[in-house]
Design a protein around this motif. Structure first.
Motif, PDB file in Angstrom:
ATOM      1  N   LEU A 155      20.789  59.841  66.225  1.00 18.69           N
ATOM      2  CA  LEU A 155      20.253  61.044  65.574  1.00 18.69           C
ATOM      3  C   LEU A 155      18.774  61.175  65.910  1.00 18.69           C
ATOM      4  N   HIS A 156      18.323  62.394  66.062  1.00 16.91           N
ATOM      5  CA  HIS A 156      16.900  62.566  66.325  1.00 16.91           C
ATOM      6  C   HIS A 156      16.134  62.986  65.086  1.00 16.91           C
ATOM      7  N   ARG A 157      16.734  63.872  64.306  1.00 18.12           N
ATOM      8  CA  ARG A 157      16.045  64.314  63.084  1.00 18.12           C
ATOM      9  C   ARG A 157      17.040  64.383  61.932  1.00 18.12           C
ATOM     10  N   VAL A 158      16.582  63.921  60.780  1.00 13.96           N
ATOM     11  CA  VAL A 158      17.379  64.040  59.561  1.00 13.96           C
ATOM     12  C   VAL A 158      16.482  64.632  58.490  1.00 13.96           C
ATOM     13  N   ARG A 159      16.970  65.641  57.809  1.00 16.18           N
ATOM     14  CA  ARG A 159      16.241  66.197  56.659  1.00 16.18           C
ATOM     15  C   ARG A 159      17.164  66.146  55.456  1.00 16.18           C
ATOM     16  N   LEU A 160      16.684  65.501  54.390  1.00 13.57           N
ATOM     17  CA  LEU A 160      17.512  65.271  53.203  1.00 13.57           C
ATOM     18  C   LEU A 160      16.702  65.663  51.966  1.00 13.57           C
ATOM     19  N   ILE A 161      17.224  66.636  51.243  1.00 15.36           N
ATOM     20  CA  ILE A 161      16.535  67.112  50.033  1.00 15.36           C
ATOM     21  C   ILE A 161      17.517  67.072  48.875  1.00 15.36           C
ATOM     22  N   HIS A 162      17.110  66.518  47.747  1.00 14.70           N
ATOM     23  CA  HIS A 162      17.951  66.540  46.547  1.00 14.70           C
ATOM     24  C   HIS A 162      17.103  67.020  45.377  1.00 14.70           C
ATOM     25  N   ARG A 163      17.616  68.009  44.673  1.00 14.44           N
ATOM     26  CA  ARG A 163      16.862  68.534  43.530  1.00 14.44           C
ATOM     27  C   ARG A 163      17.178  67.769  42.250  1.00 14.44           C
ATOM     28  N   VAL A 164      16.221  67.768  41.333  1.00 14.18           N
ATOM     29  CA  VAL A 164      16.397  67.194  39.999  1.00 14.18           C
ATOM     30  C   VAL A 164      15.886  68.214  38.989  1.00 14.18           C
ATOM     31  N   GLY A 165      16.172  67.980  37.715  1.00 15.59           N
ATOM     32  CA  GLY A 165      15.715  68.908  36.679  1.00 15.59           C
ATOM     33  C   GLY A 165      16.826  69.875  36.295  1.00 15.59           C
ATOM     34  N   THR A 166      16.429  71.049  35.845  1.00 11.77           N
ATOM     35  CA  THR A 166      17.383  72.021  35.326  1.00 11.77           C
ATOM     36  C   THR A 166      17.857  72.971  36.417  1.00 11.77           C
ATOM     37  N   LEU A 167      19.182  73.108  36.550  1.00 11.65           N
ATOM     38  CA  LEU A 167      19.763  73.993  37.558  1.00 11.65           C
ATOM     39  C   LEU A 167      20.774  74.931  36.912  1.00 11.65           C
ATOM     40  N   ARG A 168      20.918  76.120  37.511  1.00  8.02           N
ATOM     41  CA  ARG A 168      21.895  77.089  37.014  1.00  8.02           C
ATOM     42  C   ARG A 168      23.055  77.214  37.998  1.00  8.02           C
ATOM     43  N   VAL A 169      24.105  77.908  37.552  1.00  6.51           N
ATOM     44  CA  VAL A 169      25.271  78.119  38.417  1.00  6.51           C
ATOM     45  C   VAL A 169      24.832  78.804  39.710  1.00  6.51           C
ATOM     46  N   SER A 170      25.373  78.311  40.818  1.00  9.31           N
ATOM     47  CA  SER A 170      25.120  78.783  42.186  1.00  9.31           C
ATOM     48  C   SER A 170      23.778  78.319  42.757  1.00  9.31           C
ATOM     49  N   ARG A 183      27.439  67.245  69.221  1.00 14.43           N
ATOM     50  CA  ARG A 183      27.935  67.615  67.897  1.00 14.43           C
ATOM     51  C   ARG A 183      28.669  66.498  67.164  1.00 14.43           C
ATOM     52  N   GLU A 184      29.383  65.616  67.919  1.00 15.50           N
ATOM     53  CA  GLU A 184      30.179  64.594  67.230  1.00 15.50           C
ATOM     54  C   GLU A 184      29.292  63.741  66.324  1.00 15.50           C
ATOM     55  N   ALA A 185      28.170  63.313  66.845  1.00 22.77           N
ATOM     56  CA  ALA A 185      27.254  62.476  66.061  1.00 22.77           C
ATOM     57  C   ALA A 185      26.694  63.262  64.878  1.00 22.77           C
ATOM     58  N   ALA A 186      26.353  64.528  65.110  1.00 21.61           N
ATOM     59  CA  ALA A 186      25.751  65.329  64.043  1.00 21.61           C
ATOM     60  C   ALA A 186      26.742  65.585  62.913  1.00 21.61           C
ATOM     61  N   PHE A 187      27.978  65.960  63.260  1.00 22.11           N
ATOM     62  CA  PHE A 187      29.011  66.177  62.224  1.00 22.11           C
ATOM     63  C   PHE A 187      29.235  64.891  61.427  1.00 22.11           C
ATOM     64  N   ALA A 188      29.474  63.803  62.138  1.00 20.99           N
ATOM     65  CA  ALA A 188      29.821  62.550  61.475  1.00 20.99           C
ATOM     66  C   ALA A 188      28.678  62.060  60.585  1.00 20.99           C
ATOM     67  N   ALA A 189      27.455  62.120  61.098  1.00 20.02           N
ATOM     68  CA  ALA A 189      26.323  61.591  60.335  1.00 20.02           C
ATOM     69  C   ALA A 189      26.081  62.411  59.062  1.00 20.02           C
ATOM     70  N   CYS A 190      26.240  63.713  59.164  1.00 21.58           N
ATOM     71  CA  CYS A 190      26.048  64.573  57.993  1.00 21.58           C
ATOM     72  C   CYS A 190      27.062  64.207  56.902  1.00 21.58           C
ATOM     73  N   HIS A 191      28.298  64.012  57.311  1.00 19.68           N
ATOM     74  CA  HIS A 191      29.375  63.633  56.392  1.00 19.68           C
ATOM     75  C   HIS A 191      29.109  62.249  55.781  1.00 19.68           C
ATOM     76  N   PHE A 192      28.713  61.311  56.620  1.00 21.65           N
ATOM     77  CA  PHE A 192      28.406  59.935  56.208  1.00 21.65           C
ATOM     78  C   PHE A 192      27.295  59.919  55.152  1.00 21.65           C
TER      79      PHE A 192
END
Lengths: 151, 81
Positions: free
Chosen positions: A75-90, A103-112
């Motif tokens: 993989l060359h670049r990975v961006r991972l963001i997770h929100r915390v706090g209060t969230l609404r539907v959608s 693509r094989e590496a990108a699909f698999a790594a995203c799933h992993f």
């Protein structure tokens, strides 16, 4: 070149995609996943949720998951963001974006990364339903999802 | 030893941390047993499988040995993503 963020603020997919592509001449594939707040959960309507985490450990766990993915796929670049706090539907909860030469590496790594995040990163969801607030129970299927990554 | 609690476990125990009197080093299994003596009403919740343990911000098994100065936390199985 990786980017990991645990934040209350929303994120912009267009910006994340642009960052994965910026000055990037080596990669032929970008795959990303976003997780959203659903209106139904275990048969009940949900009006929103709050997300708690373990500051410090969360970032460390996400870093480890990204490192594990990078050891497994080129993989060359990975961006991972997770929100915390209060969230609404959608609302958007999580973003995982991966760029790789093919693509094989990108699909698999995203799933992993998502499968391990679900089981290893210390986040907890508390849903708001008409009957009151309730903590979301961990699901067996999320744990079983890791089996496919055993070498 | 100071122990951190999160999410549903924190709410059930009614505190976000607890200073446990236990000789060190001790393994996580012994720490669980000592916690159950302090919070007997929540014994089931505190058993292995129902509650995960982290030492120095890394998930560990019950055989992991805790030393003085380690950061120890207990919490429910995670539900992010």
């Amino acid at each position: 070149m990786h980017f990991i963020s645990v934040q209350e603020a929303d994120f912009d997919i267009a910006h994340e995609y642009a960052e994965l592509r910026k000055d990037n001449r080596s990669d032929g594939a970008v795959v990303f996943f976003t997780g959203l707040v659903r209106e139904m959960s275990q048969g009940d309507s949900v009006s929103g949720m709050s997300l708690e985490h373990y500051p410090g450990m969360t970032e460390k766990a996400l870093q480890q998951i990204v490192e594990d993915a990078c050891e497994r796929w080129p993989l060359h670049r990975v961006r991972l963001i997770h929100r915390v706090g209060t969230l609404r539907v959608s609302d958007q909860i999580v973003f995982v974006g991966v760029s790789a030469a093919h693509r094989e590496a990108a699909f698999a790594a995203c799933h992993f990364i998502m499968d391990f995040l679900k089981n290893r990163a210390p986040f907890w969801k508390k849903e708001v339903t008409p009957a009151g607030e309730r903590w979301v129970d961990a699901q067996e299927k999320d744990l079983r999802a890791l089996e496919k990554w055993q070498k | 030893m100071n122990i951190l609690f999160f999410a549903a476990l924190r709410e059930h125990l009614g505190c976000d941390q607890y200073s446990l009197d236990i000789p060190l080093p001790s393994d996580i299994r012994s720490v669980r047993a000592a916690l159950i003596r302090v919070f007997p009403r929540h014994a089931t919740l505190l058993t292995e499988g129902k509650t995960l343990a982290a030492v120095n911000q890394t998930l560990v098994q019950d055989t992991h040995v805790v030393n003085a100065g380690d950061e120890v936390a207990f919490f429910p199985p995670v539900t992010g993503g």
